[in-house]
Design a protein around this motif. Structure first.
Motif, short mmCIF file in Angstrom:
data_model
loop_
_atom_site.label_atom_id
_atom_site.label_comp_id
_atom_site.label_asym_id
_atom_site.label_seq_id
_atom_site.Cartn_x
_atom_site.Cartn_y
_atom_site.Cartn_z
N GLN A 172 0.82 -1.22 0.00
CA GLN A 172 0.00 0.00 0.00
C GLN A 172 0.85 1.27 0.00
O GLN A 172 0.35 2.36 -0.25
CB GLN A 172 -0.99 0.01 1.17
CG GLN A 172 -0.39 0.01 2.56
CD GLN A 172 -0.22 -1.39 3.12
OE1 GLN A 172 -0.09 -2.35 2.36
NE2 GLN A 172 -0.22 -1.51 4.44
N PRO A 217 0.23 3.42 -3.85
CA PRO A 217 -0.67 4.12 -2.94
C PRO A 217 -2.10 4.24 -3.48
O PRO A 217 -2.33 4.23 -4.69
CB PRO A 217 -0.03 5.50 -2.79
CG PRO A 217 1.07 5.59 -3.76
CD PRO A 217 1.33 4.24 -4.34
N PHE A 218 -3.01 4.33 -2.54
CA PHE A 218 -4.45 4.42 -2.80
C PHE A 218 -4.82 5.91 -2.84
O PHE A 218 -4.98 6.55 -1.81
CB PHE A 218 -5.17 3.68 -1.66
CG PHE A 218 -6.65 3.58 -1.76
CD1 PHE A 218 -7.35 3.97 -2.89
CD2 PHE A 218 -7.37 3.05 -0.68
CE1 PHE A 218 -8.72 3.85 -2.96
CE2 PHE A 218 -8.74 2.93 -0.74
CZ PHE A 218 -9.42 3.34 -1.87
N THR A 246 -2.11 10.82 3.65
CA THR A 246 -3.16 10.69 2.64
C THR A 246 -2.62 9.96 1.42
O THR A 246 -1.40 9.90 1.20
CB THR A 246 -3.69 12.06 2.19
OG1 THR A 246 -2.62 12.75 1.54
CG2 THR A 246 -4.22 12.88 3.35
N GLY A 247 -3.54 9.45 0.61
CA GLY A 247 -3.14 8.78 -0.63
C GLY A 247 -2.40 9.71 -1.57
O GLY A 247 -1.44 9.31 -2.23
N THR A 259 -6.90 3.39 -7.58
CA THR A 259 -8.10 4.16 -7.25
C THR A 259 -9.33 3.27 -7.35
O THR A 259 -9.34 2.31 -8.12
CB THR A 259 -8.26 5.37 -8.20
OG1 THR A 259 -9.40 6.13 -7.80
CG2 THR A 259 -8.47 4.93 -9.66
#
Length: 293
Positions: free
Chosen positions: A74, A78-79, A89-90, A106
């Motif tokens: 993750q 990254p998301f 934050t993403g 996403t």
């Protein structure tokens, strides 16, 4: 760490969302994509982690093997949409990526994707999963994930799923919206979870063709071994065991990884109602998804 309460759903520009995906909205919308970015887009629980890991290995398995053992997936992929209390934050994580290309994931419906991805002609890999298995997987994920709204029992959840009253909205709108976009935007590679289960090697070949990658047979075989479901489950960098919001004693993050698990959850009546509803909602779509292999 004290976990915040579960969020509630609300209507956000016509899509059910929770605050964890709207609190950072301006930064998400203003995110500056690059031409060599690869965006992995899916409805939640449609094979996101699997495809993220495949791409990470294809691009960086040879050049940065140490990352595989020390950096959770993750952080490597990254998301973009997420914003949880006391965590980066993403968008911050995506902007800090030093890899080229940047792999970013996403769950946004197509109309919410930051416009810079289209302007930069970034490549996008979309993964769709059949609605029945997707609903089951999303239900179990919502049970164990405290960052998700309370799912209720299976019957309640299935009704909400059919009505699009789950985070990121309607499955039907999501898969069809991206399918339509693919007809006008050539840099989308649209994949199916069921195809990956059926023949992972073939799907990796198609991905490589789309991305202009040419791994050796040895590299491809290594990727195929690493991304086997049981190997991913045992890899703490992949299975989200480090994420405090997820209680894997309720349900593992990587739970079954099968096609047709819906048969263990749907009653005959639920299945009949779902099929009827599905037929109505998909009647104008050319998309075909398999519910069994």
């Amino acid at each position: 760490m004290e976990l915040p309460p579960r969020p509630t759903l609300f209507d956000f520009h016509g899509v059910s969302m929770s605050k964890y995906f709207t609190d950072n909205w301006d930064n998400v919308q203003n995110f500056q994509a690059r031409p060599d970015d690869v965006l992995i887009a899916t409805y939640p629980k449609a094979g996101t982690t699997w495809v993220s890991y495949i791409l990470d290995l294809l691009y960086f398995g040879q050049t940065c093997p140490e990352r595989q053992a020390s950096v959770p997936l993750q952080q490597r992929v990254p998301f973009l949409d997420i914003s949880l209390p006391s965590l980066p934050t993403g968008t911050d994580l995506a902007e800090q990526l030093s890899t080229t290309p940047r792999l970013i994931k996403t769950h946004l419906p197509v109309q919410f994707v930051p416009k810079s991805f289209w302007e930069q002609s970034s490549r996008i890999v979309y993964v769709a999963r059949n609605a029945k298995d997707n609903a089951v997987s999303f239900y179990h994920f919502s049970r164990m994930n405290r960052a998700a709204p309370e799912p209720g029992d299976w019957n309640t959840y299935l009704r909400n799923f059919m009505d699009g009253k789950v985070v990121f909205g309607s499955w039907y709108d999501h898969v069809n919206g991206w399918w339509q976009k693919k007809q006008t935007y050539s840099n989308i590679h649209y994949m199916f979870y069921e195809d990956l289960i059926e023949d992972c090697g073939r799907e990796i070949d198609r991905l490589c063709s789309f991305l202009g990658l040419s791994p050796t047979l040895e590299e491809k075989n290594r990727v195929m071994t690493d991304v086997k479901f049981d190997n991913m489950r045992q890899d703490q960098m992949i299975s989200f065991t480090t994420v405090k919001y997820m209680d894997q004693s309720i349900s593992p993050f990587l739970r079954r990884g099968k096609v047709g698990d819906w048969k263990n959850h749907f009653t005959v009546a639920q299945n009949e109602e779902f099929d009827e509803d599905y037929k109505q909602k998909m009647k104008n779509s050319s998309l075909t998804l398999r519910t069994e292999l």
